[in-house]
Structure formats: structure tokens, C-alpha cells
Enzyme design. Structure first.
Site, short mmCIF file in Angstrom:
data_model
loop_
_atom_site.label_atom_id
_atom_site.label_comp_id
_atom_site.label_asym_id
_atom_site.label_seq_id
_atom_site.Cartn_x
_atom_site.Cartn_y
_atom_site.Cartn_z
N SER A 185 0.84 -1.20 0.00
CA SER A 185 0.00 0.00 0.00
C SER A 185 0.87 1.24 0.00
O SER A 185 2.01 1.23 0.49
CB SER A 185 -0.89 0.01 1.24
OG SER A 185 -1.50 1.29 1.43
N TYR A 198 -2.05 -0.69 10.13
CA TYR A 198 -2.20 -0.94 8.69
C TYR A 198 -0.89 -0.63 7.96
O TYR A 198 -0.41 -1.43 7.16
CB TYR A 198 -3.34 -0.10 8.13
CG TYR A 198 -3.53 -0.25 6.63
CD1 TYR A 198 -4.08 -1.41 6.10
CD2 TYR A 198 -3.14 0.77 5.76
CE1 TYR A 198 -4.24 -1.56 4.73
CE2 TYR A 198 -3.30 0.63 4.39
CZ TYR A 198 -3.85 -0.53 3.88
OH TYR A 198 -4.00 -0.67 2.52
#
Length: 310
Positions: A185, A198
Site C-alpha cells: 500500500s 495498517y
């Protein structure tokens, strides 16, 4: 005196050449990766592609695009109904075989059943796409259901990538051929406050992919980290595409052309520009700016959540 002038002139030329190389080399690299690539012959890797998180967004786009190239597709996701619907669509449209495996990657006990289904397949491509984030940015200790959220995030974002790679890699090494794409990501480019868990989980995926690529590239296996920024998916909550925010189909088409071009790819040219710019920013400055941005998103999200309760 003339010697002194010549010396300064040569130093100036060297400095200009250095600056040109600093600009032109990265620019050429971006052009080479994102504009001069082409789709590989996926059949040379194996007849089956495995896609996790395959019923929506980027995973679904990967499954359809690989099927378009004649790959048989293993679809792994939670909902059996969605899996069956996607499998039927792919079979009818692309005339390939499909296999559906309903599995929740938050459950650590699913892998024996998954591997039993995959045992006799000639797997040439693995797309480790499944992943989760939080509903909105939040301070670590204020994340709802924190103990459960920690376990789930690690299970889905980290364990799934490691376990699926552990299973398919030996066959690829023995055949000296295969592709593993691991979805990281943009939040992993640098540590991102209020997305701590995350961001860290996706940095793991990025590091894991690059190190494995260094270990197995000479054995014919491509293991590549893919680092997307915003794409129009349920995870991003963005519905309208733009130059900076592609739809999943555009992103996947671009990503597949970068296979083997770099150990880490942003997948999409505009994302590569973003990533390159962010990587140049001092970490402290980046973290300060991202904390401020994510906190403003957090405040709006909490306000909307409280209004719904009222």
C-alpha cells in the site's frame, strides 16, 4: 589563474552532469517500468492463477484480466455466493476453468483446507491481494475492539501473504518459473500515523516481497511488491476515478505490464510519481503532514458516526 578557471569550469560541468543524472535516471526508470513494459506470456509460468480477495475491486480485476490471457483461475474469498457468481461470469466470458474456495483469512485454521484444494494444480501466478484496513484513521489505543482488530489485521494482511507464498513457492522453484505479486500500500512508503497497524502490516508485505525476490530471482521466480495509492475500491471509499485515482481495471492492466521490471512497482504511473515524491520528503515532515491529514479525516468520520447514533 587560467588553471583555476578551468578547474571551476570542470567542477561546474561535473555538478551539472550529476544533477542531470539525478533527474534523468529516475525519470528513465519510470518510463521504462510504466510505459515500455508488455504483458508476459502467463502460460509459460503455469496454467493456473490464484487470486485472494477475488470477488471485489483489485482482486476481481486481476482475476478477469488473467482469465482474458487464458489462465484458469482459483478464486479465494469469504462469500461462497459471490465466488460462484464471479466464477460463472469468468467461465462464460473467457472460456477458462475456475475453482472457488470460500475462506476467511482472519481465521488461522483455513490453510489446510485451502492447500488441499490447490494440491494438484499447476500454479504459475499467485496474487496476494486480500487485505483490510480500518473504517477511518484512529489513534492506536482508540481503535475499536483493539485486541481483536490487531489479530485480524495481522492474520489478513500478513499471515495470508506468508502462508500462501509458503505453499506455492516450492513448486515454482522446482519448475524455475512463476510470478508472485504481493499487494502492499501507499501507506507503506513511509510510516503513517493514525494508520499505524495498517501501515506497518503493509510495510511487512513490501519488505517480505523484496527480500524473497532477492533470494529467488535467480531461480526463475518473480516476487514483486505492488504499492498502490488510491484506487476506486470499497477499501478506499472513492467512487469516481481520475488521473491520480484509477479504477481497478486500469490499475491492474498497468500493473501486469510491470512484472519483472522492478522488485517493487507502484503499479500505475501516477502512483509512481506520488511515491517518488513522498520518498524524497524527510520522514519527520511526512509523518507530521500525514498525521494532520488523517486526524482531520478521523474527526469528520467520528462526527458522522455520532450523528448516525443520534
Amino acid at each position: 589563474m587560467f588553471l583555476e578557471c578551468d578547474c571551476w569550469k570542470y567542477l561546474g560541468l561535473c555538478f551539472c552532469a550529476y544533477l542531470a543524472l539525478r533527474v534523468l535516471c529516475p525519470l528513465w526508470s519510470l518510463v521504462n517500468i510504466y510505459f515500455l513494459g508488455s504483458y508476459p506470456n502467463f502460460k509459460k509460468y503455469g496454467s493456473w492463477s490464484v487470486v485472494t480477495g477475488a470477488t471485489d475491486g483489485i482482486g476481481l480485476a486481476f482475476a478477469k484480466k488473467l482469465a482474458k490471457f487464458g489462465q484458469n483461475i482459483v478464486l479465494i474469498s469469504r462469500s461462497k455466493d459471490k465466488l460462484n457468481a464471479v466464477a460463472e461470469e469468468i467461465q462464460n466470458k473467457f472460456n477458462v476453468k475456475t475453482l472457488v474456495i470460500a475462506a476467511d483469512f482472519a481465521d488461522p485454521d483455513i490453510y489446510e483446507a485451502i492447500f488441499a484444494e490447490l494440491r494438484d494444480l499447476d500454479i504459475g501466478v499467485l496474487i496476494n491481494n486480500v487485505g483490510i484496513s480500518f473504517e477511518y484513521p484512529e489513534y492506536f489505543l482508540d481503535i475499536p475492539d483493539l485486541p481483536g482488530a490487531i489479530d485480524k489485521m495481522i492474520a489478513v494482511n500478513i499471515r495470508s501473504t506468508v502462508k500462501m507464498t509458503e505453499y506455492v513457492l516450492p513448486g515454482m522453484v522446482s519448475r524455475k518459473s512463476g510470478v508472485i505479486l504481493n499487494l502492499s500500500s501507499g501507506a507503506a512508503v513511509k510510516p503513517t500515523p493514525l494508520l499505524s497497524l495498517y501501515s506497518a502490516s503493509k510495510q511487512f508485505v513490501d519488505c517480505f516481497s523484496k527480500t524473497l525476490n532477492a533470494e529467488y530471482a535467480k531461480q526463475g521466480v518473480i516476487i514483486q511488491s505492488i504499492v498502490p495509492f488510491y484506487v476506486t475500491t470499497k477499501l478506499s471509499k472513492i467512487r469516481r476515478s481520475s488521473m491520480l485515482v484509477p479504477n481497478p481495471e486500469t490499475f491492474v492492466s498497468s500493473t501486469l505490464k510491470t512484472i519483472g521490471k522492478a522488485k517493487r512497482s507502484y503499479g500505475y504511473f501516477a502512483h509512481a510519481i506520488e511515491g517518488t515524491m513522498f520518498s524524497m520528503i524527510p520522514e519527520s515532515l511526512y509523518m507530521m503532514a500525514s498525521k494532520r491529514l488523517n486526524n482531520s479525516i478521523r474527526i469528520r468520520a467520528l462526527k458522522k458516526k455520532n450523528q448516525k447514533k443520534e
